[in-house]
Design an enzyme around this catalytic site. Structure first.
Site, PDB file in Angstrom:
ATOM      1  N   LEU A 139     -22.070  88.664  88.480  1.00 16.14           N
ATOM      2  CA  LEU A 139     -20.762  88.788  89.109  1.00 16.14           C
ATOM      3  C   LEU A 139     -19.905  89.630  88.180  1.00 16.14           C
ATOM      4  O   LEU A 139     -20.036  89.540  86.959  1.00 16.14           O
ATOM      5  CB  LEU A 139     -20.106  87.421  89.316  1.00 16.14           C
ATOM      6  CG  LEU A 139     -20.728  86.475  90.351  1.00 16.14           C
ATOM      7  CD1 LEU A 139     -19.977  85.148  90.359  1.00 16.14           C
ATOM      8  CD2 LEU A 139     -20.718  87.089  91.745  1.00 16.14           C
ATOM      9  N   ASP A 140     -19.030  90.441  88.749  1.00 14.65           N
ATOM     10  CA  ASP A 140     -18.128  91.224  87.919  1.00 14.65           C
ATOM     11  C   ASP A 140     -17.239  90.295  87.092  1.00 14.65           C
ATOM     12  O   ASP A 140     -17.012  89.140  87.458  1.00 14.65           O
ATOM     13  CB  ASP A 140     -17.248  92.127  88.790  1.00 14.65           C
ATOM     14  CG  ASP A 140     -18.058  93.157  89.557  1.00 14.65           C
ATOM     15  OD1 ASP A 140     -19.152  93.520  89.080  1.00 14.65           O
ATOM     16  OD2 ASP A 140     -17.605  93.587  90.632  1.00 14.65           O
ATOM     17  N   LYS A 141     -16.694  90.819  86.016  1.00 15.02           N
ATOM     18  CA  LYS A 141     -15.893  90.024  85.084  1.00 15.02           C
ATOM     19  C   LYS A 141     -14.811  89.214  85.790  1.00 15.02           C
ATOM     20  O   LYS A 141     -14.630  88.030  85.518  1.00 15.02           O
ATOM     21  CB  LYS A 141     -15.257  90.950  84.035  1.00 15.02           C
ATOM     22  CG  LYS A 141     -14.322  90.246  83.075  1.00 15.02           C
ATOM     23  CD  LYS A 141     -13.695  91.233  82.100  1.00 15.02           C
ATOM     24  CE  LYS A 141     -12.702  90.542  81.170  1.00 15.02           C
ATOM     25  NZ  LYS A 141     -12.066  91.498  80.226  1.00 15.02           N
ATOM     26  N   ARG A 238     -16.730  95.453  96.929  1.00 12.29           N
ATOM     27  CA  ARG A 238     -15.547  96.251  96.613  1.00 12.29           C
ATOM     28  C   ARG A 238     -15.684  97.677  97.153  1.00 12.29           C
ATOM     29  O   ARG A 238     -14.739  98.239  97.721  1.00 12.29           O
ATOM     30  CB  ARG A 238     -15.321  96.250  95.100  1.00 12.29           C
ATOM     31  CG  ARG A 238     -15.107  94.847  94.537  1.00 12.29           C
ATOM     32  CD  ARG A 238     -15.300  94.786  93.033  1.00 12.29           C
ATOM     33  NE  ARG A 238     -14.256  95.518  92.333  1.00 12.29           N
ATOM     34  CZ  ARG A 238     -14.273  95.728  91.013  1.00 12.29           C
ATOM     35  NH1 ARG A 238     -15.298  95.286  90.277  1.00 12.29           N
ATOM     36  NH2 ARG A 238     -13.291  96.385  90.441  1.00 12.29           N
TER      37      ARG A 238
END
Length: 321
Positions: A139-141, A238
């Site tokens: 998962l992105d930060k 995104r």
């Protein structure tokens, strides 16, 4: 975990890559690696096409099988650190965590420690024997929510296979700018942005990517979406959402300028201005247990900041109804 290691990738040349030079095709197939690194591996004999060694400039064609033996550089040393973890499930083969915003998954040059991987090694030192401490997806930060981590070699192998076969279901909630009239599916290939290399984009010749979405709740100029991934490309939700002109609220990379509802009060304006991360949450995870085959599912609520923003938007909607 500081020694170099080899990872074998296998892909099929698709019709969109047919006729390209080998190095060009590899750059689109394996976006995690630079063109120069891929060219070096070709010259070192680490790339085979239908079992044959080729030169970087040789052309490839649809249907050919590519095998890449990638050598990863010595990793940033990863040491155990006592970082709190919210564990949703744990057994001898799996651990499922609810990742908070701001927690990087893997150590890298800009984030040498303080990551989920550091936390996992402290939680279970035996994870040092597995690649990336058993982490099989990212998962992105600033994205929150559920991640599954392998705790055994069997689980690691089978979870990787299940991901590749799209048998692991990942459901997200995303708050976007815009008011779609209905749900839908985005099917558009994703690859490295041709100019801004830190970004991803919908590009011809990128990796296939499919995102399904439906409307969960509508606000005045925003919409809460339920999103399900078929594939797991970097920044997929995104990128796909901005591709259909529904950027995620707060997204610092793809979101564009701040947009506010007409005649919004100060509370609404401040809440939207203060939300400085992408409004994206991995709320539900479904998979078959890698050892037993038992169907499993977990679900976690939205984090407090995301839930609070929705409440502000509901009050704004009702006030202008």
């Amino acid at each position: 975990m500081t020694s170099s290691r080899e990872i074998t990738h296998r892909e099929t040349i698709g019709a969109e890559l047919s006729g390209l030079r080998l190095d060009q095709a590899l750059a689109r197939l394996f976006t995690d690696y630079s063109r120069s690194r891929l060219q070096g591996w070709i010259r070192e004999g680490r790339v085979r096409v239908d079992g044959n060694l080729l030169k970087p400039r040789d052309k490839v064609f649809a249907g050919q099988q590519v095998e890449l033996a990638a050598v990863l550089d010595a990793q940033v040393p990863c040491r155990p650190q006592p970082i709190p973890l919210e564990i949703v499930h744990e057994d001898e083969h799996l651990v499922v965590v609810n990742k908070p915003a701001g927690l990087v998954v893997h150590p890298a040059a800009g984030n040498p420690d303080g990551t989920l991987q550091n936390a996992l090694l402290h939680h279970d030192p035996r994870l040092e024997q597995l690649p990336r401490a058993g982490i099989v997806h990212r998962l992105d930060k600033e994205t929150t929510g559920l991640m599954v981590v392998a705790r055994s070699p069997l689980a690691h192998r089978r979870l990787v296979e299940a991901l590749q076969a799209r048998r692991i279901k990942r459901h997200y909630q995303a708050l976007v700018v815009g008011r779609p009239t209905a749900g839908g599916t985005v099917e558009a290939p994703i690859g490295r942005h041709p100019v801004q290399r830190t970004r991803m984009a919908v590009v011809e010749g990128g990796k296939p990517a499919v995102t399904h979405f439906r409307i969960a709740e509508a606000f005045r100029i925003h919409t809460l979406l339920d999103v399900e991934l078929e594939s797991g490309r970097t920044h997929q939700i995104r990128v796909h959402m901005v591709w259909i002109h529904l950027p995620l609220v707060g997204d610092p990379v793809y979101g564009g300028r701040l947009k506010l509802p007409p005649k919004a009060d100060e509370v609404t304006v401040e809440a939207l201005r203060a939300f400085r991360r992408q409004a994206l949450h991995a709320r539900r995870l479904e998979l078959e247990h890698p050892a037993t085959g038992e169907p499993l599912a977990w679900e976690v609520p939205l984090p407090e900041d995301f839930a609070a923003l929705l409440e502000v938007l509901r009050r704004d909607r009702d006030a202008h109804g």
